[in-house]
Design a protein around this motif. Structure first.
Motif, mmCIF file in Angstrom:
data_model
loop_
_atom_site.group_PDB
_atom_site.id
_atom_site.type_symbol
_atom_site.label_atom_id
_atom_site.label_comp_id
_atom_site.label_asym_id
_atom_site.label_seq_id
_atom_site.Cartn_x
_atom_site.Cartn_y
_atom_site.Cartn_z
ATOM 1 N N GLY A 118 -9.784 -6.070 4.855
ATOM 2 C CA GLY A 118 -11.068 -6.276 4.203
ATOM 3 C C GLY A 118 -11.480 -7.729 4.141
ATOM 4 O O GLY A 118 -10.997 -8.579 4.909
ATOM 5 N N ASP A 119 -12.374 -8.009 3.223
ATOM 6 C CA ASP A 119 -12.951 -9.324 3.014
ATOM 7 C C ASP A 119 -11.830 -10.341 2.801
ATOM 8 O O ASP A 119 -11.064 -10.242 1.845
ATOM 9 C CB ASP A 119 -13.863 -9.271 1.784
ATOM 10 C CG ASP A 119 -14.494 -10.613 1.451
ATOM 11 O OD1 ASP A 119 -14.217 -11.609 2.154
ATOM 12 O OD2 ASP A 119 -15.263 -10.656 0.467
ATOM 13 N N PHE A 168 2.542 -8.291 10.814
ATOM 14 C CA PHE A 168 1.124 -8.206 10.442
ATOM 15 C C PHE A 168 0.483 -9.454 9.835
ATOM 16 O O PHE A 168 -0.740 -9.549 9.823
ATOM 17 C CB PHE A 168 0.917 -7.042 9.481
ATOM 18 C CG PHE A 168 1.034 -5.675 10.127
ATOM 19 C CD1 PHE A 168 1.007 -5.523 11.499
ATOM 20 C CD2 PHE A 168 1.168 -4.544 9.349
ATOM 21 C CE1 PHE A 168 1.108 -4.272 12.101
ATOM 22 C CE2 PHE A 168 1.271 -3.277 9.935
ATOM 23 C CZ PHE A 168 1.247 -3.150 11.306
ATOM 24 N N PRO A 169 1.222 -10.425 9.288
ATOM 25 C CA PRO A 169 0.529 -11.582 8.693
ATOM 26 C C PRO A 169 -0.374 -12.290 9.680
ATOM 27 O O PRO A 169 -0.121 -12.290 10.884
ATOM 28 C CB PRO A 169 1.681 -12.485 8.246
ATOM 29 C CG PRO A 169 2.811 -11.555 8.022
ATOM 30 C CD PRO A 169 2.677 -10.499 9.091
ATOM 31 N N ILE A 226 -7.323 -15.178 1.824
ATOM 32 C CA ILE A 226 -7.271 -16.418 1.055
ATOM 33 C C ILE A 226 -5.886 -16.678 0.485
ATOM 34 O O ILE A 226 -5.453 -17.835 0.413
ATOM 35 C CB ILE A 226 -8.343 -16.413 -0.055
ATOM 36 C CG1 ILE A 226 -8.446 -17.784 -0.717
ATOM 37 C CG2 ILE A 226 -8.092 -15.303 -1.059
ATOM 38 C CD1 ILE A 226 -8.884 -18.901 0.216
ATOM 39 N N SER A 227 -5.156 -15.640 0.105
ATOM 40 C CA SER A 227 -3.812 -15.863 -0.431
ATOM 41 C C SER A 227 -2.893 -16.425 0.647
ATOM 42 O O SER A 227 -2.097 -17.341 0.394
ATOM 43 C CB SER A 227 -3.238 -14.562 -0.999
ATOM 44 O OG SER A 227 -3.203 -13.556 -0.002
ATOM 45 N N PHE A 228 -2.991 -15.911 1.870
ATOM 46 C CA PHE A 228 -2.182 -16.401 2.979
ATOM 47 C C PHE A 228 -2.628 -17.809 3.384
ATOM 48 O O PHE A 228 -1.799 -18.665 3.706
ATOM 49 C CB PHE A 228 -2.283 -15.442 4.161
ATOM 50 C CG PHE A 228 -1.268 -15.668 5.242
ATOM 51 C CD1 PHE A 228 0.040 -15.232 5.092
ATOM 52 C CD2 PHE A 228 -1.605 -16.317 6.420
ATOM 53 C CE1 PHE A 228 0.986 -15.437 6.087
ATOM 54 C CE2 PHE A 228 -0.668 -16.529 7.417
ATOM 55 C CZ PHE A 228 0.634 -16.088 7.254
ATOM 56 N N THR A 268 -6.833 -8.585 -0.329
ATOM 57 C CA THR A 268 -6.810 -8.353 1.121
ATOM 58 C C THR A 268 -5.538 -8.910 1.735
ATOM 59 O O THR A 268 -5.141 -10.041 1.464
ATOM 60 C CB THR A 268 -8.038 -9.009 1.780
ATOM 61 O OG1 THR A 268 -9.221 -8.360 1.313
ATOM 62 C CG2 THR A 268 -7.980 -8.887 3.293
ATOM 63 N N ARG A 269 -4.906 -8.110 2.599
ATOM 64 C CA ARG A 269 -3.698 -8.563 3.289
ATOM 65 C C ARG A 269 -3.933 -8.772 4.785
ATOM 66 O O ARG A 269 -3.168 -9.475 5.442
ATOM 67 C CB ARG A 269 -2.559 -7.571 3.076
ATOM 68 C CG ARG A 269 -2.169 -7.423 1.612
ATOM 69 C CD ARG A 269 -0.972 -6.517 1.428
ATOM 70 N NE ARG A 269 0.272 -7.152 1.893
ATOM 71 C CZ ARG A 269 1.456 -6.548 1.839
ATOM 72 N NH1 ARG A 269 1.553 -5.305 1.388
ATOM 73 N NH2 ARG A 269 2.541 -7.170 2.266
#
Length: 474
Positions: free
Chosen positions: A312-313, A275-276, A98-100, A319-320
């Motif tokens: 993760g979720d 990795f993003p 969600i942050s990304f 979560t990243r």
């Protein structure tokens, strides 16, 4: 994702069209549950959308530049106003953390579309004098925009905003894998005051709707982002009518770390560039090239950096790395990991086992391979997952040879003293190079060399993709 009132119908000539009855399910990759569906578009619906775009073209092309700019700016503002809804939708259909999703998937399109409006408002040169010639830039016509699932809104806006600004009309076919964000975008476009028929949306599959658009004699240009394999097919189909084709395709980007670089910074940012989006980025820095004299240190740093990428979720702020977009994509990536092991690369982080505690969802652990040779499969093919290959080199010339020894040429990075790093950046056969962590610039051109495609997106270069050039001699 909370229930949404957003329509998932086609949009043809300003009207909502429910389709023929067949639907394509959209699956949440974290829960493996169906969260929505879109119509399975037909060739007839694609034809209707093209006809609507063709009918609207003359009027939109003649609309004053200031009015077109204002529309694009309202689209940018509409995206910003619905940022949280867009982010939640991307997380639900793609699995992006969600942050990304908030900062990148919903945030970057605000900047890129506003940049197009700024470009028009500051005096884009539509004409110029060359001797006795008046050179005029005019809209190319009806544009088919075919977009991928990995950045579902970002790639739509990268095409639609400059096409509309140029005076083109558009038929959008978003990916059927992650199409829900496109439905929100269609509402934003309508709310921005885009006239009926100027923007059209047809859901469906590539072999049906995508090929119908690429082959259509009334489509003047196809702008496609996706795999190199699919890009080849678009080119083949479009060749029948000799239309313009812009392709943004795959990549196998190298991060070249020179011997005078800040190794800790270079490896940390290199892992961050791989990795993003769970590695599902065409410009991912999936090859890390380090001097043989510093190789072991670099491997240790990469392993330590990878350990910080929490899997993760995707709805959790911590979560990243979320799940991959689908079971098919997960299995494809796991196949590459197993191939890397079989070909003799040294697995130093991650691997093919399911992450602990995640019994549901299409998850892959962030994976790092050492002792990778340039001819190994994982060093040559685009994996499109969270997999980093670390290679060694003896001198700068070898580093450049390894970096350029690829059928792709989309992106790359160089770390080292500025003068040396810039010199190496100039030698890389790739469309973009970040030097010492240089930030993304929404006004700079984005696109590739070789089989990474042709054409450019963003800023002035992206706008010019949608313009024809006419010389009038006087």
């Amino acid at each position: 994702m909370a229930a949404s009132s957003t329509s998932t119908d086609h949009v043809i000539g300003g009207a909502r069209v429910g389709g023929s009855g067949a639907r394509i399910d959209v699956v949440n990759p974290a829960t493996e549950q169906v969260i929505g569906s879109v119509p399975e578009g037909t060739r007839a619906e694609a034809d209707a959308a093209v006809a609507a775009a063709r009918a609207a073209f003359a009027g939109w092309a003649d609309t004053p530049t200031a009015e077109r700019s204002a529309v694009v700016r309202r689209i940018s503002e509409g995206i910003a106003a619905r940022r949280d809804e867009i982010a939640a939708t991307v997380t639900a259909e793609l699995g992006s953390p969600i942050s990304f999703s908030t900062n990148v998937h919903a945030g970057v399109p605000v900047a890129t579309s506003a940049g197009i409006a700024d470009l028009l408002d500051t005096g884009f040169a539509w004409t110029e004098e060359i001797g006795n010639s008046l050179v005029v830039r005019e809209p190319v016509g009806v544009v088919a925009a075919i977009t991928p699932w990995n950045y579902p809104l970002h790639q739509i806006v990268a095409k639609v905003a400059p096409a509309l600004a140029a005076g083109c009309t558009v038929v959008l076919k978003p990916s059927e894998v992650a199409p829900l964000t496109a439905a929100i975008f269609a509402e934003i476009v309508a709310g921005a005051g885009v006239p009926d028929g100027v923007f059209n949306l047809v859901h469906g599959t590539g072999p049906v709707v995508g090929e119908a658009l690429a082959a259509h004699p009334d489509v003047d240009m196809v702008s496609f982002t996706g795999s190199t394999r699919a890009g080849r097919r678009v080119s083949e189909v479009a060749a029948g009518t000799v239309k313009r084709v812009a392709l943004e395709l795959g990549g196998k980007s190298a991060n070249v770390v020179l011997d005078d670089a800040d190794l800790t910074k270079a490896v940390k940012l290199g892992v961050a560039g791989c990795f993003p989006n769970a590695g599902q980025s065409c410009n991912a820095l999936s090859r890390l090239l380090v001097p043989a004299s510093r190789y072991d240190e670099a491997v240790d740093l990469a392993v330590a950096a990878a350990a910080k990428y929490t899997v993760g979720d995707p709805t959790a702020e911590s979560t990243r790395i979320g799940p991959l977009v689908s079971g098919v994509q997960r299995d494809r990536v796991l196949g590459y990991i197993r191939t890397g092991i079989a070909e003799g690369a040294r697995l130093v982080a991650g691997g093919p086992d399911r992450p602990e505690g995640l019994d549901t969802g299409y998850y892959v652990r962030p994976t790092v391979f050492a002792d990778v040779k340039p001819d190994m499969t994982i060093a040559r093919e685009e994996i499109f997952g969270p997999v980093l290959s670390i290679l060694s080199y003896v001198d700068e010339d070898e580093a450049v040879r390894i970096a350029n020894d690829s059928e792709y040429g989309l992106s790359g990075a160089v770390f080292g003293s500025e003068e040396r790093a810039l010199a190496v950046a100039r030698r890389l056969r790739t469309g973009q190079v970040a030097v010492n962590g240089g930030a993304f610039n929404p006004q700079a051109p984005f696109g590739g060399y070789k089989q990474s495609g042709n054409g450019r997106e963003f800023g002035r270069f992206g706008l010019e993709e949608f313009l024809e050039i006419k010389a009038i001699q006087r």
